[in-house]
Design an enzyme around this catalytic site. Structure first.
Site: not given
Length: 447
Positions: A65-67, A97, A181, A239, A312, A316
């Site tokens: 998740h590189f955001r 996401n 997921h 995961h 994963d 944050h």
């Protein structure tokens, strides 16, 4: 540009030997055992004497998740691709996401365009499934997109797919990987209500694996496996985290499997005993569980029930990791230290180095049918990593490349260090320095 790397200990396709690799522009042109002829060295523009080093294929991380877009205050494609290559990860597959979620072909291509501008690693992006975007998923060119991501149980973002007809359509029609997921939302909500009523809403983090329980994982995964068997789906369970889920897997050769599983580094490294020291830093979905669960995952990786190791990677800010079980953000940055953490476990005898290479480099390429990557083979792209197996260092904040600037591995002593990373034959990382001018390529796939 022609480069030869020689005197290295090459670990590739289950073999380990002293040898050399010749890189001609972006492609591996020759792989040989023992010492190369001096004439071959002389005809190269650069010769790297890698005595004492391990030479591995670049790792391929099938879940990050590189955001970007929308959450770039804590990470972005540029910063996290830097962390990836610093950790020997030469290709990544990023999750949908973000804000907005990547649920249309137009939004998907915008992410590819952005990666072409800023990523120094190779890249792919999942199309995100929702309850009402099947028409968009049918438009996706899966020779240029790694797969579809389905949240069967909520996680970060509002992408829960719980409509039975939609799930059946996805499982029946998608010709590529359907990556899930897998946690059961009803069980999670029931557990949350039970523990809140007993102990209040401000629960510490060690309640997290009780709320997002092994039962929630098993029930959801069992349902997905049943549907996949009915629909002949290429189902990939991301995961995986609990011992009982191993009952749903088999250890057939990877090329023969329709239902496959990934385990993440943190579920192989930590247990619920580590919440006391690490706290919210290791809070993630699905939760890190018991010592018995971890041992089952390690065993399953060794015996072929689990196929792929990934991260994963989910950065944050530390300020977002504050609070109780229900309020602290779930996820942690892992991509920079994933390969070396796995090699550390191999050093301790938990795995073999050959198996680490198989599960982090070869298996993702085989599973996703990635074209010409994941192996040290003549004619393949030169995604290659040199590792010093005799280094000894403690993970410190000053060395972290992720934009969020922390790691759950801080304070851990490791003994394998990535020295040099080549992406498409270009030296993108060398002796702690990143060449920020290099760009990776879009991954392509055989459908």
């Amino acid at each position: 540009m022609k480069t030869i790397i020689h005197n290295a200990e090459i670990i590739n396709e289950g073999k380990r030997f002293i040898g050399y690799v010749v890189i001609d522009n972006e492609i591996i042109s020759k792989v040989g055992e023992s010492a190369p002829l001096q004439a071959l060295i002389s005809e190269c523009d650069e010769a790297i004497d890698a005595q004492g080093m391990l030479l591995l294929p670049g790792a391929i991380d099938d879940q990050v998740h590189f955001r970007e877009p929308g959450l770039t205050h804590k990470a972005n494609i540029e910063s996290e691709s830097h962390a990836a290559v610093a950790g020997g990860v030469t290709s990544f597959m990023d999750m949908p996401n973000t804000k907005p979620a990547t649920t249309t072909v137009e939004l998907l291509e915008q992410k590819y365009d952005r990666a072409a501008q800023v990523s120094c690693a190779n890249y792919s992006f999942y199309a995100g499934a929702t309850n009402d975007n099947m028409a968009e998923l049918r438009k996706v060119d899966f020779s240029r997109v790694c797969g579809v991501k389905v949240f069967m149980g909520s996680s970060t973002g509002n992408m829960l797919v719980d409509d039975k007809d939609t799930l059946r359509s996805i499982f029946s029609e998608i010709p590529s990987i359907v990556a899930i997921h897998s946690e059961d939302e009803a069980i999670i909500n029931r557990n949350k209500a039970i523990y809140s009523e007993r102990f209040g809403n401000d629960l510490p983090v060690f309640f997290h694996p009780l709320v997002r329980s092994a039962e929630a994982c098993y029930v959801s995964t069992a349902r997905a496996v049943e549907l996949a068997n009915e629909c002949n789906t290429r189902l990939h369970i991301l995961h995986i985290s609990s011992a009982r889920e191993m009952e749903l897997l088999d250890n057939a050769p990877l090329a023969e499997k329709k239902i496959t599983a990934e385990v993440c580094v943190h579920h192989l490294w930590f247990t619920d005993n580590d919440y006391a020291q690490k706290g919210n830093r290791i809070k993630c979905n699905p939760a890190i569980k018991t010592h018995a669960d971890r041992q089952s995952l390690r065993n399953a990786l060794n015996n072929g029930l689990i196929d792929v190791v990934a991260t994963d990677h989910a950065p944050h800010l530390l300020s977002e990791k504050q609070g109780g079980c229900f309020t602290a953000a779930s996820g942690m940055p892992l991509v920079q230290y994933s390969l070396v953490a796995m090699l550390e476990m191999a050093r301790k005898g938990i795995f073999t180095t050959e198996m680490v290479v198989d599960k982090m480099c070869h298996a993702p390429a085989t599973l996703y049918r990635i074209n010409k990557r994941g192996f040290i083979r003549e004619g393949y792209y030169a995604d290659i990593v040199l590792v010093d197996p005799n280094a000894s260092y403690v993970v410190e904040a000053k060395d972290i490349k992720s934009k969020c600037a922390w790691s759950p591995f801080e304070g851990e002593r490791l003994h394998n260090k990535v020295k040099t990373t080549f992406v498409n034959g270009q030296k993108v990382f060398d002796n702690d320095t990143i060449n920020t001018n290099i760009r990776g390529q879009r991954l392509t796939f055989t459908v």
